[in-house]
Design an enzyme around this catalytic site. Sequence first.
Site, PDB file in Angstrom:
ATOM      1  CB  CYS A 164     -48.768  95.493 -17.745  1.00  0.00           C
ATOM      2  SG  CYS A 164     -48.610  96.188 -19.476  1.00  0.00           S
TER       3      CYS A 164
HETATM    4  N1  NDP Z   1     -45.466  89.994 -21.184  1.00  0.00           N
HETATM    5  C1  NDP Z   1     -46.339  90.692 -20.152  1.00  0.00           C
HETATM    6  O1  NDP Z   1     -45.883  91.025 -19.260  1.00  0.00           O
HETATM    7  C2  NDP Z   1     -47.843  90.385 -20.147  1.00  0.00           C
HETATM    8  C3  NDP Z   1     -48.709  89.986 -21.173  1.00  0.00           C
HETATM    9  N2  NDP Z   1     -49.783  89.844 -21.142  1.00  0.00           N
HETATM   10  C4  NDP Z   1     -50.678  89.127 -22.202  1.00  0.00           C
HETATM   11  O2  NDP Z   1     -50.703  88.076 -21.972  1.00  0.00           O
HETATM   12  C5  NDP Z   1     -50.691  87.300 -23.393  1.00  0.00           C
HETATM   13  C6  NDP Z   1     -49.416  86.332 -23.401  1.00  0.00           C
HETATM   14  O3  NDP Z   1     -48.373  87.193 -23.289  1.00  0.00           O
HETATM   15  P1  NDP Z   1     -46.668  86.660 -23.241  1.00  0.00           P
HETATM   16  O4  NDP Z   1     -46.704  85.672 -22.404  1.00  0.00           O
HETATM   17  O5  NDP Z   1     -46.060  87.773 -23.035  1.00  0.00           O
HETATM   18  O6  NDP Z   1     -46.799  86.327 -24.857  1.00  0.00           O
HETATM   19  P2  NDP Z   1     -45.423  85.386 -25.292  1.00  0.00           P
HETATM   20  O7  NDP Z   1     -45.344  85.839 -26.700  1.00  0.00           O
HETATM   21  O8  NDP Z   1     -44.371  85.274 -24.456  1.00  0.00           O
HETATM   22  O9  NDP Z   1     -46.251  83.917 -25.532  1.00  0.00           O
HETATM   23  C7  NDP Z   1     -47.202  83.733 -26.208  1.00  0.00           C
HETATM   24  C8  NDP Z   1     -47.743  82.095 -26.161  1.00  0.00           C
HETATM   25  O10 NDP Z   1     -48.644  81.988 -27.023  1.00  0.00           O
HETATM   26  C9  NDP Z   1     -48.183  80.939 -27.742  1.00  0.00           C
HETATM   27  N3  NDP Z   1     -48.843  81.093 -29.144  1.00  0.00           N
HETATM   28  C10 NDP Z   1     -48.457  82.307 -30.033  1.00  0.00           C
HETATM   29  N4  NDP Z   1     -49.391  82.319 -31.261  1.00  0.00           N
HETATM   30  C11 NDP Z   1     -50.265  81.152 -31.023  1.00  0.00           C
HETATM   31  C12 NDP Z   1     -51.145  80.581 -31.761  1.00  0.00           C
HETATM   32  N5  NDP Z   1     -51.762  81.303 -32.822  1.00  0.00           N
HETATM   33  N6  NDP Z   1     -51.851  79.616 -31.449  1.00  0.00           N
HETATM   34  C13 NDP Z   1     -51.543  78.943 -30.083  1.00  0.00           C
HETATM   35  N7  NDP Z   1     -50.616  79.237 -29.388  1.00  0.00           N
HETATM   36  C14 NDP Z   1     -49.959  80.349 -29.741  1.00  0.00           C
HETATM   37  C15 NDP Z   1     -46.817  80.884 -27.929  1.00  0.00           C
HETATM   38  O11 NDP Z   1     -46.339  79.617 -28.395  1.00  0.00           O
HETATM   39  P3  NDP Z   1     -44.748  79.477 -28.882  1.00  0.00           P
HETATM   40  O12 NDP Z   1     -43.947  79.792 -27.843  1.00  0.00           O
HETATM   41  O13 NDP Z   1     -44.759  77.849 -29.034  1.00  0.00           O
HETATM   42  O14 NDP Z   1     -44.759  79.950 -30.247  1.00  0.00           O
HETATM   43  C16 NDP Z   1     -46.597  81.137 -26.451  1.00  0.00           C
HETATM   44  O15 NDP Z   1     -46.484  79.859 -25.666  1.00  0.00           O
HETATM   45  C17 NDP Z   1     -50.777  88.253 -24.267  1.00  0.00           C
HETATM   46  O16 NDP Z   1     -52.096  88.291 -24.669  1.00  0.00           O
HETATM   47  C18 NDP Z   1     -50.421  89.565 -23.712  1.00  0.00           C
HETATM   48  O17 NDP Z   1     -50.877  90.780 -24.113  1.00  0.00           O
HETATM   49  C19 NDP Z   1     -50.438  90.136 -20.053  1.00  0.00           C
HETATM   50  C20 NDP Z   1     -50.002  90.839 -18.854  1.00  0.00           C
HETATM   51  C21 NDP Z   1     -48.474  90.830 -18.920  1.00  0.00           C
HETATM   52  C1  X2W Z   2     -43.344  96.787 -23.504  1.00  0.00           C
HETATM   53  C2  X2W Z   2     -44.788  96.557 -24.223  1.00  0.00           C
HETATM   54  O1  X2W Z   2     -44.809  96.222 -25.630  1.00  0.00           O
HETATM   55  N1  X2W Z   2     -45.976  96.330 -23.595  1.00  0.00           N
HETATM   56  C3  X2W Z   2     -47.347  96.127 -24.158  1.00  0.00           C
HETATM   57  C4  X2W Z   2     -48.272  95.906 -22.835  1.00  0.00           C
HETATM   58  C5  X2W Z   2     -47.954  94.584 -22.079  1.00  0.00           C
HETATM   59  C6  X2W Z   2     -49.081  94.260 -21.296  1.00  0.00           C
HETATM   60  O2  X2W Z   2     -48.874  93.547 -20.416  1.00  0.00           O
HETATM   61  O3  X2W Z   2     -50.349  94.444 -21.523  1.00  0.00           O
HETATM   62  P1  X2W Z   2     -51.379  93.572 -22.122  1.00  0.00           P
HETATM   63  O4  X2W Z   2     -51.574  92.346 -21.091  1.00  0.00           O
HETATM   64  O5  X2W Z   2     -52.512  94.200 -22.934  1.00  0.00           O
HETATM   65  O6  X2W Z   2     -50.407  92.773 -23.204  1.00  0.00           O
HETATM   66  C7  X2W Z   2     -47.803  97.174 -25.163  1.00  0.00           C
HETATM   67  O7  X2W Z   2     -47.327  98.279 -24.858  1.00  0.00           O
HETATM   68  O8  X2W Z   2     -48.593  96.682 -25.955  1.00  0.00           O
END
Ligand code: NDP
Ligand code: X2W
Length: 286
Positions: A164
């Site tokens: 992000c």
């Molecule tokens: N949040 C954001 O704004 C952004 C996040 N990202 C990246 O995208 C990815 C997902 O982020 P986000 O959606 O926020 O994460 P969340 O924590 O909201 O969701 C994680 C997901 O992965 C599942 N999960 C967790 N551990 C395991 C495991 N060991 N094996 C299989 N499934 C697993 C969870 O299942 P359950 O809920 O059933 O535990 C859930 O469906 C991360 O790598 C993050 O860094 C990228 C861009 C933006």
């Molecule tokens: C607020 C907050 O904790 N933000 C995350 C970055 C979130 C993000 O979207 O980056 P990734 O796709 O690399 O997860 C952090 O600082 O690690």
Amino acid sequence: MQSSEKNKKEVRIGLLGASGYTGAEIVRLLANHPYFGITLMTADRKAGQSMGSVFPHLITQDLPTMVSVKDADFSSVDAVFCCLPHGTTQEIIKGLPRHLKIVDLSADFRLRDIAEYEEWYGQPHSASDLQLVFPIIQKEAVYGLTEISREDVKNARLVANPGCYPTSIQLPLVPLIKAKLIEHRNIIIDSKSGVSGAGRGAKEANLYSEIAEGIYSYGVTKHRHVPEIEQGLSDAAQSKINVSFTPHLMPMIRGMQSTIYIEMSQGVTVEDLYQQLRKSYEVHLI
Ligand SMILES: NC(=O)C1=CN([C@@H]2O[C@H](COP(=O)(O)OP(=O)(O)OC[C@H]3O[C@@H](n4cnc5c(N)ncnc54)[C@H](OP(=O)(O)O)[C@@H]3O)[C@@H](O)[C@H]2O)C=CC1
Ligand SMILES: CC(=O)N[C@@H](CCC(=O)OP(=O)(O)O)C(=O)O
């Protein structure tokens, strides 16, 4: 629309980590898409549940029940979105059938230099044989900043979706660097993020009582996005660029603001910067 009709859509999508924040966003974006239909969804703790029970705003969508990744059947899937935590993702991706196109939202395939990944993410690649597998997969990964590498993304088997903060920083800086409008030194970035960026998993630091009515910096000098930002800017400059980057957590759910301080090249005006950005991101309205 019934699941059977969805299966007739051109591209059948598997969503790994569907029960997280990014999983819910992908469902929202694909819900009315003419070419994509979701045929597989996985979760970890929430395996066995419906998406509507986890995210009530999606209750009207006709979606498959979430299963554990280990029980996932990829025979009716053409492409997957991986919405899993970094670290976990490498192990799961290396076991996926080769016919799948993959868009990975985690950080696992963004950095070309594996040693740099291990240094900044503070972990070796988790599976014991991954050291052998990872470089092969890594070579196939395209860093998916679409505005910068649209053609490569089209043909990639594995797209590493940018982080992000790096997105908010590279989109304005890459065109300015390529046009030689700014100096490569003294780039200072002050970014602010909403809390959903930290994912849906419960963490003490993200409790309402910790976040509300305040702001704090974190990861000062050592946030894991630094090498990703520097990799993208250095590619644009074709020489090494270092940045000073400080992220802040804001008392809001969504959204991001990056304020970037740069030195303009000699003779360049602020208007030149705006003109270049307009030109780079011009939208042609028909
Ligand atoms: N949040 C954001 O704004 C952004 C996040 N990202 C990246 O995208 C990815 C997902 O982020 P986000 O959606 O926020 O994460 P969340 O924590 O909201 O969701 C994680 C997901 O992965 C599942 N999960 C967790 N551990 C395991 C495991 N060991 N094996 C299989 N499934 C697993 C969870 O299942 P359950 O809920 O059933 O535990 C859930 O469906 C991360 O790598 C993050 O860094 C990228 C861009 C933006
Ligand atoms: C607020 C907050 O904790 N933000 C995350 C970055 C979130 C993000 O979207 O980056 P990734 O796709 O690399 O997860 C952090 O600082 O690690």
